[in-house]
Design an enzyme around this catalytic site. Structure first.
Site, short mmCIF file in Angstrom:
data_model
loop_
_atom_site.label_atom_id
_atom_site.label_comp_id
_atom_site.label_asym_id
_atom_site.label_seq_id
_atom_site.Cartn_x
_atom_site.Cartn_y
_atom_site.Cartn_z
N ASP A 30 0.89 -1.05 0.11
CA ASP A 30 0.03 -0.01 -0.03
C ASP A 30 0.86 1.18 -0.01
OD1 ASP A 30 -3.31 0.62 0.94
OD2 ASP A 30 -1.94 2.21 1.19
N ASN A 86 -12.96 -3.01 3.02
CA ASN A 86 -13.81 -1.86 2.94
C ASN A 86 -14.58 -1.82 1.93
OD1 ASN A 86 -12.25 -0.95 5.27
ND2 ASN A 86 -10.87 0.18 3.95
N GLN A 93 -14.48 2.61 1.50
CA GLN A 93 -13.97 2.24 0.48
C GLN A 93 -13.53 3.37 -0.41
OE1 GLN A 93 -16.05 -0.43 -2.02
NE2 GLN A 93 -14.54 -0.70 -3.38
N HIS A 99 -10.59 -5.23 -3.35
CA HIS A 99 -9.42 -5.36 -2.85
C HIS A 99 -9.42 -5.90 -1.29
CE1 HIS A 99 -10.04 -1.06 -2.25
NE2 HIS A 99 -9.30 -1.06 -1.17
N HIS A 101 -7.05 -5.69 2.24
CA HIS A 101 -5.74 -5.25 3.04
C HIS A 101 -5.37 -6.42 3.79
CE1 HIS A 101 -6.77 -0.63 2.39
NE2 HIS A 101 -7.91 -1.32 2.10
P1 5GP Z 1 -9.71 1.42 0.45
O1 5GP Z 1 -10.06 2.85 1.30
O2 5GP Z 1 -10.45 1.63 -1.01
O3 5GP Z 1 -10.14 0.09 1.02
O4 5GP Z 1 -8.12 1.19 0.18
C1 5GP Z 1 -7.57 1.80 -0.91
C2 5GP Z 1 -6.09 1.81 -0.52
O5 5GP Z 1 -5.35 1.89 -1.87
C3 5GP Z 1 -5.82 2.65 0.45
O6 5GP Z 1 -5.15 1.93 1.58
C4 5GP Z 1 -4.50 3.44 -0.42
O7 5GP Z 1 -3.35 3.91 0.33
C5 5GP Z 1 -4.30 2.63 -1.35
N1 5GP Z 1 -3.67 3.14 -2.82
C6 5GP Z 1 -4.49 4.06 -3.33
N2 5GP Z 1 -3.85 4.61 -4.57
C7 5GP Z 1 -2.57 3.56 -4.64
C8 5GP Z 1 -1.60 3.51 -5.58
O8 5GP Z 1 -1.57 4.18 -6.62
N3 5GP Z 1 -0.69 2.69 -5.09
C9 5GP Z 1 -0.57 1.94 -4.11
N4 5GP Z 1 0.25 1.20 -3.87
N5 5GP Z 1 -1.81 1.91 -3.26
C10 5GP Z 1 -2.80 2.94 -3.22
#
Ligand code: 5GP
Ligand code: ZN
Length: 113
Positions: A30, A86, A93, A99, A101
């Site tokens: 991440d 999420n 989310q 995805h 984590h």
């Molecule tokens: P969500 O909030 O949708 O459950 O998680 C999205 C995750 O993707 C977040 O933890 C954020 O830091 C990660 N993320 C967003 N954009 C990028 C990216 O371009 N590269 C990487 N490696 N992680 C990302």
């Protein structure tokens, strides 16, 4: 051309620190880690969220779940870890591509925030 950031990572259009990859899934670090180890496991197929999966995604979901312990072992998470999904607005989310984590190397708290 897709505008989905995780499809772009899956297609290698934008770089990521990849931990594991096969035909169906990609695991990478991440960008904003919330634990000493924080990786994301994504499906290569675009699915909006866990709320959007169908019966046809059953094998894919099982595949992801079965790979978690291997990825955790590879990352040295022998003391345990947390797997998080999420989903949707209330689930916070932010990337609308399925995805999970995988977090570890610190003691988690409960209830989560
Ligand atoms: P969500 O909030 O949708 O459950 O998680 C999205 C995750 O993707 C977040 O933890 C954020 O830091 C990660 N993320 C967003 N954009 C990028 C990216 O371009 N590269 C990487 N490696 N992680 C990302
Ligand atoms: Zn996508």
């Amino acid at each position: 051309m897709t505008t989905c950031i995780f499809c772009m990572i899956g297609n290698k259009d934008i770089p990521a620190k990849v931990v594991y990859e096969d035909e169906y899934i990609l695991c990478f670090h991440d960008l904003e880690p919330q634990a000493p180890v924080h990786v994301l496991i994504i499906s290569k197929k675009h699915i909006d969220s866990l709320d959007a999966v169908t019966e046809t995604d059953g094998e894919l979901l099982a595949h992801i779940m079965l790979k978690v312990k291997d990825i955790a072992a590879e990352l040295g998470l022998e003391k345990g870890y947390r797997l998080v999904n999420n989903c949707g607005k209330d689930g916070m989310q932010t990337v609308k591509h399925l995805h999970f984590h995988l977090l570890g190397k610190r003691k988690m708290i409960w209830p989560p925030g």
